[in-house]
Design a protein around this motif. Structure first.
Motif: not given
Lengths: 81, 81
Positions: B47-53
């Motif tokens: 589960t990754v928090e990121a601004e884009s795929a």
């Protein structure tokens, strides 16, 4: 015919996954902080001789139920390629 | 945003996979003879928090390179869901 069948075996959502927690800690130690959760399972590729994709899937599901997955703690998904 | 990223880590094709051979023997003992080859790897869900795929994929690839896969013996594939 020969089919490539993939089986994904993952720990059930409601259960603790100590291996995943260890990986999460390892990622934090490496400075990779964007990851908030990790779950670790198995990926198994079978080469199956069968008359149809449905027959290949049925063989793989039997293999998963009887040997590859412990359904008390894990669920599995079968994909026929 | 939160991304679910899947990483598949498998032993390289040219290398022996003793775990796969053991599973193949186990299946034969259970009478499941339609399976001619087995390879066993890992399946990791992040589960990754990121601004884009793309950013999420890049985090997962760094995690795989630095911690999850041993590229001498394994290859990995990243899928962003």
């Amino acid at each position: 015919m020969t089919y490539n069948v993939e089986i994904k075996v993952m720990p059930l959502k409601d259960l603790l996954d100590p291996q995943g927690k260890a990986v999460l800690g390892g990622l934090a130690n490496l400075g990779i902080s964007a990851v908030s959760d990790v779950r670790v399972g198995k990926h198994i590729q079978l080469t199956v001789e069968a008359e149809s994709a449905e027959a290949a899937r049925s063989v793989a599901e039997e293999a998963a139920r009887k040997l590859l997955a412990n359904q008390v703690m894990e669920h599995f998904e079968v994909t026929v390629a």
